[in-house]
Design a protein around this motif. Structure first.
Motif, PDB file in Angstrom:
ATOM      1  N   MET A 485       0.966  -1.254  -0.148  1.00  0.00           N
ATOM      2  CA  MET A 485      -0.044   0.415  -0.124  1.00  0.00           C
ATOM      3  C   MET A 485       0.461   0.882  -0.029  1.00  0.00           C
ATOM      4  O   MET A 485       1.607   1.767   0.733  1.00  0.00           O
ATOM      5  CB  MET A 485      -0.413   0.031   1.416  1.00  0.00           C
ATOM      6  CG  MET A 485      -2.120  -1.059   1.099  1.00  0.00           C
ATOM      7  SD  MET A 485      -3.101  -0.504   2.405  1.00  0.00           S
ATOM      8  CE  MET A 485      -3.942   0.427   2.171  1.00  0.00           C
ATOM      9  N   ILE A 486       0.739   1.791  -1.019  1.00  0.00           N
ATOM     10  CA  ILE A 486       1.566   3.387  -0.930  1.00  0.00           C
ATOM     11  C   ILE A 486       0.902   4.407  -0.112  1.00  0.00           C
ATOM     12  O   ILE A 486      -0.797   4.562  -0.287  1.00  0.00           O
ATOM     13  CB  ILE A 486       1.620   4.167  -2.230  1.00  0.00           C
ATOM     14  CG1 ILE A 486       2.073   2.836  -3.128  1.00  0.00           C
ATOM     15  CG2 ILE A 486       2.143   5.709  -2.971  1.00  0.00           C
ATOM     16  CD1 ILE A 486       2.210   2.818  -5.341  1.00  0.00           C
ATOM     17  N   PRO A 487       1.257   4.738   0.746  1.00  0.00           N
ATOM     18  CA  PRO A 487       1.102   6.355   1.432  1.00  0.00           C
ATOM     19  C   PRO A 487       0.559   7.457   0.593  1.00  0.00           C
ATOM     20  O   PRO A 487       0.325   7.580  -0.372  1.00  0.00           O
ATOM     21  CB  PRO A 487       1.873   6.419   2.702  1.00  0.00           C
ATOM     22  CG  PRO A 487       3.083   5.643   1.834  1.00  0.00           C
ATOM     23  CD  PRO A 487       3.103   4.297   1.487  1.00  0.00           C
ATOM     24  N   GLN A 488      -0.929   7.341   0.528  1.00  0.00           N
ATOM     25  CA  GLN A 488      -1.640   8.199   0.308  1.00  0.00           C
ATOM     26  C   GLN A 488      -1.819   9.640   1.546  1.00  0.00           C
ATOM     27  O   GLN A 488      -2.924   9.711   2.307  1.00  0.00           O
ATOM     28  CB  GLN A 488      -2.694   7.958  -0.496  1.00  0.00           C
ATOM     29  CG  GLN A 488      -2.780   7.413  -1.420  1.00  0.00           C
ATOM     30  CD  GLN A 488      -2.053   8.292  -2.812  1.00  0.00           C
ATOM     31  OE1 GLN A 488      -2.726   9.408  -3.117  1.00  0.00           O
ATOM     32  NE2 GLN A 488      -1.463   6.995  -3.789  1.00  0.00           N
ATOM     33  N   PRO A 489      -0.993  10.551   1.181  1.00  0.00           N
ATOM     34  CA  PRO A 489      -0.986  11.745   2.293  1.00  0.00           C
ATOM     35  C   PRO A 489      -2.550  12.543   2.014  1.00  0.00           C
ATOM     36  O   PRO A 489      -2.737  13.427   0.971  1.00  0.00           O
ATOM     37  CB  PRO A 489       0.527  12.970   2.556  1.00  0.00           C
ATOM     38  CG  PRO A 489       0.626  12.510   0.773  1.00  0.00           C
ATOM     39  CD  PRO A 489      -0.097  11.069   0.192  1.00  0.00           C
ATOM     40  N   GLU A 490      -3.389  12.776   3.195  1.00  0.00           N
ATOM     41  CA  GLU A 490      -4.585  14.027   3.212  1.00  0.00           C
ATOM     42  C   GLU A 490      -4.134  15.103   3.670  1.00  0.00           C
ATOM     43  O   GLU A 490      -5.319  15.665   2.379  1.00  0.00           O
ATOM     44  CB  GLU A 490      -5.180  13.509   4.535  1.00  0.00           C
ATOM     45  CG  GLU A 490      -5.729  12.123   5.072  1.00  0.00           C
ATOM     46  CD  GLU A 490      -6.971  11.719   6.369  1.00  0.00           C
ATOM     47  OE1 GLU A 490      -7.312  12.287   6.095  1.00  0.00           O
ATOM     48  OE2 GLU A 490      -6.314  12.649   7.432  1.00  0.00           O
ATOM     49  N   GLU A 494      -4.104  14.684  -5.058  1.00  0.00           N
ATOM     50  CA  GLU A 494      -2.971  13.929  -6.254  1.00  0.00           C
ATOM     51  C   GLU A 494      -3.337  14.203  -7.548  1.00  0.00           C
ATOM     52  O   GLU A 494      -4.219  14.925  -9.063  1.00  0.00           O
ATOM     53  CB  GLU A 494      -3.777  12.421  -6.670  1.00  0.00           C
ATOM     54  CG  GLU A 494      -3.036  11.807  -4.904  1.00  0.00           C
ATOM     55  CD  GLU A 494      -1.763  11.450  -5.093  1.00  0.00           C
ATOM     56  OE1 GLU A 494      -0.902  11.197  -5.549  1.00  0.00           O
ATOM     57  OE2 GLU A 494      -1.055  11.831  -3.814  1.00  0.00           O
TER      58      GLU A 494
END
Length: 792
Positions: A485-490, A494
Motif C-alpha cells: 500500500m502506497i501512503p496517500q497523504p490527506e 493527487e
C-alpha cells in the motif's frame, strides 16, 4: 539502411525466402521497414547495340539508328537522345514491350520515318531519375539478353529502420553477421588483403586532437583515371542503396561506407599543401562545403586541414576546395576513427545530415579502418588504375575505446527471460556473436567485440541472448510480486485528480518537449533567461522551456492547421528557471482554450471562449484544495497576454500563476484565428489541501442582508469583498457577489457592486439591532478604506 538482398547473399546465403529473412531480422531487433523490388515491372527490354546513328531527314534533334537486338535483322529505331552513337550498348524496348506506367511500345512513324521500338533512358525504366540520355551499358553486355536478367532486377531491396544503438548494422558487413548468427551460416567477406606499395610517396599527417581522432589512416595513390566508368555492378548496388554514381573516386568511398559502415574521403592531392592536420577549428575560419554552402566554423568543431586552410568537417562533409573531380589524377585517401562525442550534434549545428555523420555519431568499429583502407585501395586500382603508396597510420591507443569484460550470471538470465537456458547454449550464442566467453561456475566472463559498442552491461548480454534465442520462443509468464500500500497523504491533492477534473471539463492532456523554440519563448517570456542546449535536436528545440505555453501554442497551431477550431488542452510538467548558477525546476500545470465555449450545437448560438470561462475552470481546480478563497486573482500585466484581460494569481500572498487572453499582436504573428485564453499555475500550491475539521451546526436561523455600494472603477470586487470580511465579526458565514451595475443613477467612472451577506451565530438568534450594528461597521470600513458609498 537500404541494401540489396542479392548483395547480402554474396556475404551470407541462408536457405530462407526473402519474406522469412525480413521476419528474422525484424524479430532480432533490426526492423525491416519495407521490402521492394529493385526495379518496377517491365517486359520486353533487351540489351542492344547501335550499329549506325544517322541524322533524321526532317528533324535536327532526332537520329535514325540501326540497332542489333540479338536475333533477326537489325531494327530501325528513331531516337532523340544526345548520346546515341555507334557502338553504344543500350536498353531496347522491342515492339510489344511494356514499360513502367503501363506504357505499351508499338511500331510508329516519327516525322515520316518508321521506328520499331524505343531506346531507353534509366528514368524510362524506373531505375533512376537520370534522363539526360540513353542508359549506357558496358561494352561487353551481351546483345539480345533480357535486361532484367542481365542486371539481376529480380532482386529485392530491404530497408531497415535501425535503433540508434545498432550502428554496427549501418554496413552490409554488420547485417551479414546478424543473418549468419540467426541462421548458423558462414559469413564470407570479400578479400581485403594488403595492397603492396608501388611508390614510396607519403603525405605527412599530424593529429593534434588525439582524443577526438585516436586513429587516422592515409594513403597516397597516383596515376588514377577519374574518367574511368564505374562498373555497372557497383552502380547498381549504390542505386539500390539510395546513392547515385558520381565517378569511381567517390563511388568507391560510398561503396565502402555501405559495405563496412566505415566512411572514407578522397582528397585531390594536387590541392593539398604541406601535410594533413586533424585539429579543432580556429576562430574566424570558414569553409565552403561540397554542396556549395559557406559556413563559419565553431571552435568546438573537429576539422581536417592542411597548412593553408580547412579542408573538411571531420566525419561530416568535405570541402569544395579539395574535392576530387574528372581532372584528378593523384589522391590522398583518408580512413579514420572519429569518436561519437567529436561528431555528435556538429552536423545539425550546420544544418547538415550526411551518411558519414550518421555513422560516426552512432559509433564506427575502431578496428575496421585498415580493412576498409585496403579494400578501397584494391577497388580503386581495379577500376581507375594507379599506383598506391604505403599506408600511414597515426594512432593513440590510450584514446581508443576500451571494452571491459562483462559478468553474466545464469540466475539473472532466468529471472529476466523466464527461461533456464542451458549453459552450453548460452556460450554457443555468445560465441556466434563474436564474443569471447570464459565460464566460472554459474556465471561467465564475456569479452565484447569492438564493433558492438552498445554492449557494456549484463542486461545488454541478456538482450542479445533473447534476440538470438528468439523472442517468440520465450515463455509467457505472469509477473508476480508483493503488493504494498502506497501512503496517500490527506494533506495533498493527487495530480491524477487534478488531471481528471480538467478532463471532466472538456480538456485533453498533451505531452510536449521540454526543449522549445527560442524565438517563440522569447516572445512569451522575454524577462526570463533560457538555458540553451549544447547539442539541440533542431534549431526549433534549442532551449529549455521557462513556460509550458510554448509547447501548448505549438499544439494549438498544429490542430488549427487541421481544421480543429475548438481546442482545450493542458499539460503537467516541469519548467526550468535560470537562477544565477542554478536551474530551478518548478512543477507546473498549464493549459489553454480556444474556439467556442461549447461544441457546435443547435440549442445555443456559438460563443467564443473568454477569460471568465477559463477562470471558472481554474476555480474548479482550486475547489479541490478546500481553500478556494485562498487563491486571489488580481489585475496585472504580462508581455504575452492581452492588457486588461490578464490576472496574476496569488496564494498566501505569493504569486503562483497567471491567467489571461493571448496578446493580439502575438496572436496575429502566430496566425491563430481564434481567441486564446491561457493559464499557468504552480502544482505544488494547487496540491495543498486544507484539512476538514468538524464544526457543530448552528440550531439558530441564518440572516441575509444585501449590501450595494458604489466604488471607483479601479476598485475590484475582490478588494470590496476582502474589506467586508475584515470588518465583519465571525458570525459572517458567506459573501455572495450577485450584481454589478453601471448606468443611470451611478456617476461616470464609478460602479455599483452588490453583495449578499449571510450571518449566523451558533449560540443565539441574531436580532435586527445586531444586524444593523454589524452592517454599520462594515459600511464605515468600506467608506474609510475604499471611498465607497451606499447606493441610494
Amino acid at each position: 539502411m537500404r541494401f540489396s538482398e542479392a548483395w547480402l547473399r554474396e556475404w551470407v546465403n541462408p536457405p530462407v525466402s526473402t519474406r522469412d529473412l525480413a521476419g528474422q531480422l525484424t524479430m532480432a531487433g533490426l526492423e525491416v521497414d519495407s521490402v521492394m523490388p529493385a526495379a518496377p515491372a517491365f517486359t520486353g527490354v533487351v540489351v542492344a547495340e547501335i550499329l549506325s546513328a544517322d541524322r533524321h531527314p526532317d528533324a535536327d534533334k532526332l537520329r535514325v539508328c540501326r540497332v542489333a537486338a540479338g536475333e533477326g535483322e537489325p531494327l530501325q529505331v528513331v531516337c532523340g537522345a544526345p548520346n546515341a552513337r555507334v557502338g553504344l550498348h543500350v536498353p531496347l524496348a522491342r515492339e510489344g514491350a511494356r514499360l513502367p506506367g503501363d506504357l505499351r511500345i508499338r511500331r510508329a512513324r516519327l516525322r515520316g520515318v518508321e521506328s520499331r521500338g524505343m531506346l531507353c533512358s534509366a528514368r524510362e525504366l524506373g531505375l533512376s531519375e537520370e534522363h539526360a540520355g540513353l542508359m549506357e551499358l558496358p561494352a561487353d553486355a551481351p546483345v539480345g539478353t533480357d535486361l532484367r536478367r542481365y542486371l539481376d532486377l529480380g532482386d529485392q531491396v530491404l530497408d531497415l529502420d535501425l535503433t540508434p544503438n545498432r550502428g554496427d548494422c549501418l554496413g552490409l558487413a554488420g547485417i551479414a553477421r546478424e543473418v549468419g548468427v540467426l541462421n548458423r551460416c558462414p559469413v564470407t567477406a570479400p578479400s581485403a588483403a594488403p595492397v603492396a606499395a608501388a611508390v614510396a610517396d607519403r603525405f605527412p599527417v599530424t593529429v593534434e586532437a588525439a582524443a577526438d581522432c585516436p586513429r587516422y589512416l592515409g594513403r597516397v595513390i597516383r596515376g588514377l583515371d577519374a574518367r574511368a566508368p564505374t562498373p555497372l555492378w557497383m552502380q547498381e548496388r549504390l542505386r539500390r542503396s539510395g546513392l547515385r554514381s558520381l565517378g569511381p573516386l567517390v563511388d568507391v568511398t560510398n561503396y565502402l561506407l555501405l559495405e563496412y559502415g566505415q566512411p572514407l574521403h578522397a582528397f585531390d592531392l594536387a590541392r593539398l599543401a604541406d601535410g594533413i592536420q586533424v585539429r579543432r577549428a580556429r576562430a574566424g575560419e570558414r569553409l565552403t562545403l561540397l554542396d556549395g554552402r559557406e559556413i563559419e566554423l565553431d571552435p568546438e568543431t573537429l576539422v581536417i586541414a592542411d597548412a593553408r586552410r580547412v579542408l573538411a568537417l571531420a566525419g561530416i562533409m568535405g570541402g569544395a576546395d579539395s574535392g576530387v573531380g574528372e581532372e584528378t589524377t593523384d589522391v590522398f585517401l583518408e580512413c579514420a576513427f572519429f569518436t561519437p562525442a567529436a561528431v555528435a550534434g556538429r552536423a545539425r549545428r550546420y544544418g547538415l545530415r550526411t551518411e558519414s555523420s550518421h555513422r560516426f555519431e552512432r559509433g564506427v568499429d575502431p578496428a575496421i579502418q585498415t580493412v576498409a583502407m585496403e579494400r578501397a585501395t584494391a577497388l580503386l586500382l581495379a577500376i581507375a588504375g594507379g599506383s598506391p603508396g604505403p599506408v600511414i597510420e597515426t594512432a593513440t591507443p590510450e584514446h581508443l575505446p576500451r571494452r571491459a569484460a562483462v559478468r553474466l550470471r545464469s540466475a539473472r538470465i532466468e529471472r529476466l527471460l523466464g527461461v533456464d537456458l542451458p549453459g552450453g547454449e548460452v556460450e554457443e550464442i555468445l560465441q556466434r556473436l563474436g564474443m569471447e566467453v570464459e565460464r566460472d561456475g554459474s556465471q561467465w566472463r564475456v569479452s565484447v567485440p569492438t564493433h558492438r559498442f552498445d554492449i557494456d552491461s549484463e542486461v545488454d548480454l541478456i538482450e542479445e541472448l533473447a534476440r538470438v534465442y528468439g523472442y517468440d520462443r520465450l515463455p509467457g509468464t505472469r509477473p508476480s510480486g508483493g503488493v504494498a500500500m502506497i501512503p496517500q497523504p490527506e494533506g495533498r491533492v493527487e495530480v491524477g485528480r487534478i488531471r481528471t477534473a480538467l478532463v471532466d471539463r472538456g480538456y485533453q492532456e498533451v505531452v510536449t518537449y521540454s526543449f522549445v523554440d527560442p524565438a517563440l519563448q522569447a516572445r512569451l517570456a522575454p524577462n526570463l533567461d533560457s538555458l540553451s542546449l549544447t547539442n539541440p535536436l533542431s534549431v526549433e528545440l534549442a532551449v529549455l522551456r521557462t513556460s509550458l505555453w510554448t509547447g501548448l501554442l505549438k499544439v494549438l497551431i498544429h490542430n488549427q492547421n487541421r481544421q480543429q477550431t475548438r481546442v482545450r488542452i493542458f499539460e503537467c510538467g516541469l519548467r526550468f528557471i535560470k537562477q544565477q548558477s542554478e536551474i530551478k525546476q518548478e512543477n507546473t500545470i498549464s493549459g489553454l482554450a480556444a474556439g467556442g465555449t461549447y461544441p457546435e450545437q443547435w440549442g445555443s448560438p456559438s460563443q467564443a471562449v473568454d477569460f471568465y470561462d477559463v477562470k471558472s475552470d481554474l476555480e474548479a481546480l482550486m475547489d479541490l484544495t478546500g481553500r478556494n478563497e485562498g487563491f486571489i486573482f488580481t489585475p496585472a500585466v504580462h508581455p504575452a497576454l492581452h492588457p486588461g484581460q490578464t490576472a496574476r494569481i496569488h496564494c498566501k500572498g505569493v504569486p503562483v500563476g497567471w491567467l489571461g487572453t493571448l496578446h493580439p499582436e502575438l496572436q496575429k504573428e502566430l496566425e491563430v484565428a481564434e481567441r486564446v485564453v491561457l493559464f499557468e499555475l504552480s502544482l505544488d500550491h494547487l496540491q495543498e489541501v486544507r484539512m476538514p475539521a468538524f464544526q457543530e451546526l448552528s440550531r439558530f436561523p441564518a440572516n441575509r442582508r444585501d449590501l450595494a455600494v458604489v466604488v471607483d472603477e479601479a476598485v475590484s470586487a475582490a478588494a470590496v469583498r476582502e474589506c467586508i470580511v475584515r470588518h465583519a465579526p465571525e458570525v459572517l458565514q458567506e459573501v455572495i457577489l450577485f450584481d454589478v451595475y453601471r448606468g443611470k443613477g451611478v456617476e461616470a467612472g464609478r460602479r455599483s457592486i452588490a453583495f449578499g451577506l449571510i450571518f449566523q451565530d451558533s449560540s443565539r438568534t441574531l436580532a435586527d439591532q445586531d444586524m444593523d450594528a454589524i452592517l454599520a461597521g462594515v459600511v464605515a470600513g468600506l467608506e474609510q478604506e475604499l471611498g465607497a458609498t451606499l447606493r441610494g
